[in-house]
Enzyme design. Structure first.
Site, PDB file in Angstrom:
ATOM      1  N   LEU A  73     -61.245 -31.413 -16.923  1.00 17.39           N
ATOM      2  CA  LEU A  73     -62.314 -29.554 -16.355  1.00 17.39           C
ATOM      3  C   LEU A  73     -61.641 -28.692 -17.155  1.00 17.39           C
ATOM      4  O   LEU A  73     -62.027 -28.096 -18.137  1.00 17.39           O
ATOM      5  CB  LEU A  73     -63.581 -29.822 -15.631  1.00 17.39           C
ATOM      6  CG  LEU A  73     -64.068 -30.604 -14.858  1.00 17.39           C
ATOM      7  CD1 LEU A  73     -64.987 -30.299 -14.125  1.00 17.39           C
ATOM      8  CD2 LEU A  73     -65.271 -30.952 -16.208  1.00 17.39           C
ATOM      9  N   ASP A  74     -60.624 -28.708 -16.191  1.00 17.00           N
ATOM     10  CA  ASP A  74     -59.308 -27.730 -17.054  1.00 17.00           C
ATOM     11  C   ASP A  74     -59.310 -27.752 -18.372  1.00 17.00           C
ATOM     12  O   ASP A  74     -59.609 -26.853 -19.001  1.00 17.00           O
ATOM     13  CB  ASP A  74     -58.548 -27.358 -15.720  1.00 17.00           C
ATOM     14  CG  ASP A  74     -58.236 -26.607 -14.659  1.00 17.00           C
ATOM     15  OD1 ASP A  74     -59.305 -25.546 -14.948  1.00 17.00           O
ATOM     16  OD2 ASP A  74     -58.246 -27.199 -13.513  1.00 17.00           O
ATOM     17  N   LEU A  75     -58.272 -28.385 -18.299  1.00 18.65           N
ATOM     18  CA  LEU A  75     -57.669 -29.360 -19.825  1.00 18.65           C
ATOM     19  C   LEU A  75     -58.469 -29.120 -21.124  1.00 18.65           C
ATOM     20  O   LEU A  75     -58.493 -28.596 -21.637  1.00 18.65           O
ATOM     21  CB  LEU A  75     -56.754 -30.467 -19.627  1.00 18.65           C
ATOM     22  CG  LEU A  75     -55.758 -30.677 -18.411  1.00 18.65           C
ATOM     23  CD1 LEU A  75     -55.156 -31.761 -18.585  1.00 18.65           C
ATOM     24  CD2 LEU A  75     -54.675 -29.471 -19.480  1.00 18.65           C
ATOM     25  N   GLY A  85     -59.937 -25.420 -21.664  1.00 22.14           N
ATOM     26  CA  GLY A  85     -58.668 -25.280 -22.780  1.00 22.14           C
ATOM     27  C   GLY A  85     -59.279 -25.359 -24.010  1.00 22.14           C
ATOM     28  O   GLY A  85     -58.926 -25.068 -24.847  1.00 22.14           O
ATOM     29  N   GLU A 125     -60.581 -26.550 -10.035  1.00 26.86           N
ATOM     30  CA  GLU A 125     -61.266 -28.055 -10.462  1.00 26.86           C
ATOM     31  C   GLU A 125     -61.967 -29.568 -10.199  1.00 26.86           C
ATOM     32  O   GLU A 125     -62.654 -29.715 -10.173  1.00 26.86           O
ATOM     33  CB  GLU A 125     -59.845 -29.073 -11.435  1.00 26.86           C
ATOM     34  CG  GLU A 125     -59.692 -30.812 -11.605  1.00 26.86           C
ATOM     35  CD  GLU A 125     -60.464 -30.466 -12.722  1.00 26.86           C
ATOM     36  OE1 GLU A 125     -61.113 -31.882 -13.463  1.00 26.86           O
ATOM     37  OE2 GLU A 125     -60.666 -29.837 -14.004  1.00 26.86           O
TER      38      GLU A 125
END
Length: 612
Positions: free
Chosen positions: A384-386, A389, A356
């Site tokens: 960014l990760d979320l 997803g 991230e």
């Protein structure tokens, strides 16, 4: 209960049907013992969904239109299977007892129902037909209609019989609605129910049916979709969580060592990580050593019956296991194979690792985060990760829609870089069009002013959104400062150009007020403003509670725990937290048994440390 037609199902080959009540009283003890045995081994039994579905498709009994489209798939632990003998009012029916009360996760009993009327939660995949979705409320409970599958003819060594199978998704502490409780139902446009007790109405209609009247049966859009989630940490597991919230059967596959790295992230409670708990709810868990040939073979067997696979290994890792998209799509051409990485699966940086913070830096997002002339700052949320997803879950759903039209699966390729470029949005587009390079502005907005945090006299902060000329005029009137009536500030373009001078005047004015009186003043003046809350404050805010963003679930180690809920609300679906994040390997035997592995075969895999 809203009742529709009932399908006629033959007994499935190789499957045992639930026992009904024996007509012969001499066999009563034998049947009781057999029923107890079957309950103890219920988790080893399952109904073949596809076989039933195909049979109904062929028979089209009492069906108008496409049978497959009209049928719902229901699964997981929120399932019950009930049976009623032809002589349900026979000698076994006794008075209602205290131990007949519904337990959490079990089927609520009717007054007067015998012990044999219902079998507890099976946790198996079964087929349910939509009967009704009209939701009611009784206090804190959501009440809906049941799912009645039908009558099954079956025979065993006790003789032939016909049983009725009822399948319904339950919510913890869901209750029957009878008597005076009916007056508490919120029916909206429906007529009041005081005059129709659902239980009494059904009994008058048929004394030989013992069916639960009202309970949650939230058919979800991804019911019946099986997902193999090989991902770890955040982006991939969050993608799998979103699919699980919408009803998918998500099987989380962890290595046989320490498992998902997020298990190690503090804070912990009772040895369980908050990060792991929130992004892995509604999943089942299987441990598997993919580096072992036997482990790769197990995954191939899982893929044969799967709809979706999610992985976020570095590019080439799955291929090194012999489990890349080409290999697995050859086994299952309908498979949707989602790969999540830092830079995507193509291009000169495809082999690069990324986290991230690294991607916030690489993407340029850090360069516009922080105070002017200050150092670059990482955003406080792993957005960014979320968001990757979220985009990946959207991609999977679109691939499933494409498969519904063509019968073909495909690869879905998501990356943190592409998410970051997408979220740069107007910043990136502004550069492409004009060549202007965005800079850090703290909490300010590059295109609006005033639009930022201001500090109050008591040291607390407020965010004021003078997002257009109308709101600006209201702010000027509320603060009643002549300096703000300067012609330079009359339009948004002027305010942006003279941002520094404007924000100093506004900031000096705000600094003369304590926060709460200021917020009251701005609210009365129609100026958009809000306190800058802490996480504690927003978690305790009544709006957060009203939107059901904090749910509760029973964890095997921690007991009842709060879990962040599902962010999107629907008028006809009720996604939510149905089961806690699994313990490592909690469902290994269960999942492997569903794939046809015997207890002996599972024991051999465990002895070789392929599973644990």
């Amino acid at each position: 209960m809203l009742e529709g037609h009932v399908e006629r199902l033959d007994a499935l080959p190789g499957e045992h049907c639930p026992h009904g009540l024996d007509r012969d009283a001499d066999h009563q003890g034998q049947l009781d013992a057999r029923l107890a045995h079957r309950r103890a081994n219920a988790d080893r039994r399952r109904l073949d969904v596809q076989r039933v579905l195909d049979r109904l498709e062929q028979q089209r009994v009492h069906a108008a239109g496409d049978e497959r489209r009209r049928l719902e798939r229901v699964r997981l632990t929120d399932l019950v299977e009930g049976h009623v003998a032809r002589h349900a009012d026979g000698p076994r029916r006794g008075p209602h007892r205290a131990d007949d009360e519904a337990l959490p996760g079990d089927l609520p009993r009717e007054a007067g129902a015998g012990q044999g009327d219902f079998v507890g939660a099976l946790g198996q995949s079964v087929l349910g037909e939509h009967v009704g979705r009209a939701a009611e409320r009784v206090g804190r409970y959501e009440i809906g209609a049941g799912l009645e599958v039908g009558f099954v003819d079956c025979a065993d060594d006790a003789g032939p019989r016909q049983v009725q199978v009822l399948v319904a998704a339950l919510v913890l502490r869901a209750s029957e609605v009878v008597g005076r409780q009916a007056r508490g139902l919120d029916h909206g446009a429906h007529r009041p129910v005081e005059d129709e007790d659902p239980l009494l109405h059904r009994r008058a209609e048929s004394r030989h049916r013992v069916i639960v009247a009202h309970m949650i049966t939230s058919a979800l859009s991804l019911d019946g979709v099986r997902v193999i989630d090989l991902s770890r940490v955040l982006a991939g597991p969050f993608c799998g969580m979103l699919l699980a919230d919408m009803g998918a059967d998500v099987i989380k596959v962890e290595d046989t060592g320490s498992g998902d790295e997020s298990r190690t992230w503090p804070p912990h409670k009772g040895g369980e990580s908050a990060a792991y708990l929130v992004i892995n709810r509604n999943k089942r868990d299987l441990t598997l050593d993919l580096k072992a040939p036997e482990g790769a073979d197990v995954l191939r067997n899982l893929v044969k019956g799967a709809d979706v696979l999610i992985e976020n290994f570095r590019t080439g890792t799955m291929e090194s296991f012999g489990l890349g998209y080409d290999a697995l799509s050859a086994i299952n051409p309908a498979l949707v194979y989602c790969s999540i990485s830092a830079f995507g699966r193509t291009g000169p940086r495809k082999d690069g690792a990324g986290y991230e913070a690294l991607m916030q830096a690489f993407s340029g997002i850090m360069s516009i985060t922080g105070e002017p002339n200050g150092p670059p700052v990482r955003a406080g949320v792993s957005f960014l990760d979320l968001t990757t997803g979220i985009f990946s879950a959207l991609g999977i759903c679109n691939a499933l829609l494409y498969r519904a039209k063509t019968g073909l699966g495909q690869r879905v390729d998501g990356s943190l870089l592409e998410t970051a470029v997408t979220l740069l949005n107007y910043h990136a587009e502004g550069f492409l069009l004009t060549g202007n390079i965005p800079k850090a502005l703290g909490s300010s907005h590059p295109s609006l002013a005033p639009y930022r945090n201001f500090r109050c006299r008591d040291g607390q902060w407020v965010f004021i959104a003078g997002a257009n000329d109308r709101f600006w005029q209201r702010l000027v009137a509320a603060l009643d400062l002549a300096a703000l009536r300067d012609e330079r500030f009359a339009t948004n373009l002027g305010r942006v150009r003279h941002r520094e001078d404007l924000e100093k005047v506004v900031g000096d004015a705000i600094a003369t007020y304590d926060r709460e009186p200021l917020l009251k003043l701005l609210e009365e003046g129609g100026v958009p403003a809000t306190p800058v809350n802490t996480v504690e404050q927003v978690m305790n805010d009544p709006q957060t509670a009203a939107r059901q963003m904090i749910e509760r679930v029973l964890h095997p180690k921690l007991g009842e725990i709060p879990v962040i809920g599902t962010p999107t609300k629907y008028s006809r679906m009720r996604p939510g937290v149905r089961r806690p994040a699994p313990l490592q390997g909690e469902h290994t035997d269960e999942v492997l048994a569903e794939c046809g592995y015997s207890a002996e075969a599972i024991g051999e895999l465990r002895a070789k440390k392929v599973v644990r």
